[in-house]
Scaffold this active site. Sequence first.
Site, PDB file in Angstrom:
ATOM      1  N   LEU A 298       8.386 -19.418   4.445  1.00  0.00           N
ATOM      2  CA  LEU A 298       8.237 -18.443   5.520  1.00  0.00           C
ATOM      3  C   LEU A 298       7.026 -17.569   5.299  1.00  0.00           C
ATOM      4  O   LEU A 298       6.275 -17.283   6.221  1.00  0.00           O
ATOM      5  CB  LEU A 298       9.491 -17.572   5.605  1.00  0.00           C
ATOM      6  CG  LEU A 298      10.595 -18.201   6.414  1.00  0.00           C
ATOM      7  CD1 LEU A 298      11.851 -17.387   6.286  1.00  0.00           C
ATOM      8  CD2 LEU A 298      10.171 -18.304   7.863  1.00  0.00           C
ATOM      9  N   VAL A 302       4.683 -17.846   8.530  1.00  0.00           N
ATOM     10  CA  VAL A 302       4.957 -16.870   9.566  1.00  0.00           C
ATOM     11  C   VAL A 302       3.975 -15.709   9.587  1.00  0.00           C
ATOM     12  O   VAL A 302       3.365 -15.397  10.590  1.00  0.00           O
ATOM     13  CB  VAL A 302       6.380 -16.309   9.437  1.00  0.00           C
ATOM     14  CG1 VAL A 302       6.621 -15.291  10.521  1.00  0.00           C
ATOM     15  CG2 VAL A 302       7.385 -17.429   9.518  1.00  0.00           C
ATOM     16  N   SER A 303       3.800 -15.102   8.421  1.00  0.00           N
ATOM     17  CA  SER A 303       3.193 -13.788   8.458  1.00  0.00           C
ATOM     18  C   SER A 303       1.699 -13.808   8.213  1.00  0.00           C
ATOM     19  O   SER A 303       1.204 -14.409   7.277  1.00  0.00           O
ATOM     20  CB  SER A 303       3.857 -12.909   7.414  1.00  0.00           C
ATOM     21  OG  SER A 303       3.080 -11.776   7.246  1.00  0.00           O
ATOM     22  N   LYS A 347       4.528  -5.351 -12.704  1.00  0.00           N
ATOM     23  CA  LYS A 347       5.380  -4.169 -12.623  1.00  0.00           C
ATOM     24  C   LYS A 347       6.765  -4.555 -12.134  1.00  0.00           C
ATOM     25  O   LYS A 347       6.922  -5.195 -11.108  1.00  0.00           O
ATOM     26  CB  LYS A 347       4.773  -3.136 -11.680  1.00  0.00           C
ATOM     27  CG  LYS A 347       5.699  -1.960 -11.472  1.00  0.00           C
ATOM     28  CD  LYS A 347       4.956  -0.677 -11.304  1.00  0.00           C
ATOM     29  CE  LYS A 347       5.958   0.463 -11.176  1.00  0.00           C
ATOM     30  NZ  LYS A 347       5.436   1.709 -11.689  1.00  0.00           N
ATOM     31  N   ASP A 438      -2.489  11.387  -5.286  1.00  0.00           N
ATOM     32  CA  ASP A 438      -2.265  11.498  -6.729  1.00  0.00           C
ATOM     33  C   ASP A 438      -3.495  10.999  -7.480  1.00  0.00           C
ATOM     34  O   ASP A 438      -3.385  10.188  -8.393  1.00  0.00           O
ATOM     35  CB  ASP A 438      -1.004  10.729  -7.125  1.00  0.00           C
ATOM     36  CG  ASP A 438      -0.448  11.180  -8.477  1.00  0.00           C
ATOM     37  OD1 ASP A 438      -0.847  12.273  -8.942  1.00  0.00           O
ATOM     38  OD2 ASP A 438       0.349  10.448  -9.065  1.00  0.00           O
TER      39      ASP A 438
END
Length: 606
Positions: A298, A302-303, A347, A438
């Site tokens: 997907l 899709v994106s 991370k 920050d």
Amino acid sequence: MRLLLFFFILHLHNFFQISSPQTLPKNTTGYTCNLNQTASSCQTYAFFQPMGPNQLDLASISDLFSVSRAMIAKPSNITSLTSPLVPNQQLFIPLTCTCNSVHTTTTLSYAKLNYTIKKGDTFYFVSTNLFHNLTTYQSVETVNPNLVPINLTIGQDVIFPIFCKCPTKTQVQNQVNYLISYVFQPFDSVSSIASRFGSTTTLIVEVNGDDIRTWDTVFVPVSRLPELTQPSPTSVSFDHMSDRRGEVIGLEIVLGVCGVLLILIGGLWTYRESLWRKKLGKNKVDPESKKFEVGVSLMADVSDCLDKYKVYKFEELHEATHGFDERWVIKGSVFKGYIDGKWYAIKKMKWNACEELKILQKVNHGNLVMLEGFCIDTDDSNCYLVYEYLENGSLYTRLHDSKKERLSWRRRLRIAVDIANGLQYIHEHTIPRVVHKDVKSSNILLDAQMRAKIANFGLAKSGCNAMTRHIVGTQGYVAPEYLSDGIVSTKMDVFSFGVILLELISGREAINDQGKALWVEVYENFNGNEEKLKPKVKAFIDDAILRESCSIDSVMNVMSIAIASLHRDPSRRPSMVDIVYALCKSDDLFTDLSEVGLSQHQVLAR
Ligand SMILES: *[C@@H]1O[C@H](CO)[C@@H](O)[C@H](O)[C@H]1NC(C)=O
Ligand SMILES: *[C@@H]1O[C@H](CO)[C@@H](O)[C@H](O)[C@H]1NC(C)=O
Ligand SMILES: *[C@@H]1O[C@H](CO)[C@@H](O)[C@H](O)[C@H]1NC(C)=O
Ligand SMILES: *[C@@H]1O[C@H](CO)[C@@H](O)[C@H](O)[C@H]1NC(C)=O
Ligand SMILES: *[C@@H]1O[C@H](CO)[C@@H](O)[C@H](O)[C@H]1NC(C)=O
Ligand SMILES: *[C@@H]1O[C@H](CO)[C@@H](O)[C@H](O)[C@H]1NC(C)=O
């Protein structure tokens, strides 16, 4: 188009302390108690300093801790129940501390506080930002075994265990009547706490051991509650606060772009699965076993924005980091990993939804740290983000670690230009503008060529001139108008950038050992005219730079940019565009010494 996430990598500034023997995690579930030694319940106090606009009156603090305003005012030596509080005003909050058995084997000492979940709350957020680490999210999870931390509903009541301790019988005999709960701050030492509360280091170490770490709750043994001195109502202003030690406590919120990714992918899965069901009719497919592949395919088809990410398998990352071995920790939950002949920073984070992804989709720049891919581990509901690995660690370490070779002025200037370019990009070339919020030397990472990239977009805000509910940022870098009024604008990044320039010029940290901010010093010392200024700046410059035969005018020019960036009035600070221009002038100046004198002090003369 590459999708970048340039936030929250590694706060690398402890990078070079990894091998020191203090990395074993401390118990985070709470502090044990023994009913044979202590009373089953007692009255005690927590030391608390309000922060952020939402905590600046007694009513909101008393709501938070479920006590009356008078119950806080009395021990805290506050006379008016209605006058506003100032950030970091000192308060004693009364707690009813009890010894509770949480499992058959464990008894934990805490005060039960009822907290009603509001929009956007997580256990982590409430523990760190509202209760200021007087509890931990792990402890909240332990005490509320029936709640699903990732599925909290608004209006739900959660017990927050505020850490406290009752004195033992022996301690009472020795006149220790209270053990004040106090969260150990970055600038604290045991002796500073002892003198603050009228205790002794021996007593504190006796109760807390000698392995006290930042953000641990420390129990300070005292025979009676010390008297707090409160600011007189007329002197409530930023200037007043800046003289006080530790006026801004930095908040570093761990964020959760992950959450957004997960929600997106989850949505896509559901969508895809429903398509499948339609296609396959009654043929059953086990969705569990297909989940991962479905997710991957997907992502691929899709994106538009997500397809540039690489989706890693958990096994791949597990192997890359030797099973997330402690020795591969860069900092906190960031690991160094070796995949296909390349290093990455990985991370690990919990699910936690927020709006950062919107920002990250829009940014793509060589001076921003790049996200390479991610991985979702459905088994333990963790998410992993994989970033490019930057060999030279953070600017903070590079500047302030005495074991490192001092950077040349030329290098420092390049770094300043790189950071300025990165900030200019997010301020000017994204719609709406993005404010990093920050900016600090530990969020600037250096690659093999010592080029700087901005990392850790965790606190970033999209859109300008907003007011914010929660004050975040880091002590020593936060702009005064943001601290006092919560005003968010690109000019707050300009201010923080000014502080980084001061660090580059002076080689000193943004906050000294006494908790005094570097920029405060500049306000105090650098307000004369140019003639008076020059000798002062010379005294301020890092010795390592002075030893070089570099152009002092180049340094002076950067100093004047720093001073302009730190202007009290945000509207009078230069924009990042001005700064990039002025810095490049310095760069020229340095390259071509014959031009010296043309542009010095141009910004000061503004
Ligand atoms: C930390 O936890 C371990 C095991 O969970 C326990 O044996 C130890 O006593 C705890 N330490 C403290 C200080 O509570
Ligand atoms: C408390 O005392 C009782 C008997 O006095 C003893 O059986 C028990 O083990 C003690 N508990 C702890 C945790 O020391
Ligand atoms: C928390 O509040 C709810 C309702 O507001 C109440 O039913 C519950 O007993 C409270 N719990 C504690 C520990 O005070
Ligand atoms: C989340 O909470 C809601 C309401 O409390 C509940 O109906 C739902 O089943 C929960 N979902 C999960 C995955 O636990
Ligand atoms: C309370 O605060 C005032 C004003 O800050 C101070 O003068 C006084 O000593 C403090 N202590 C008591 C017990 O009033
Ligand atoms: C709480 O602890 C976290 C680290 O665990 C820190 O980032 C945060 O600033 C602390 N919060 C406060 C209010 O001191």
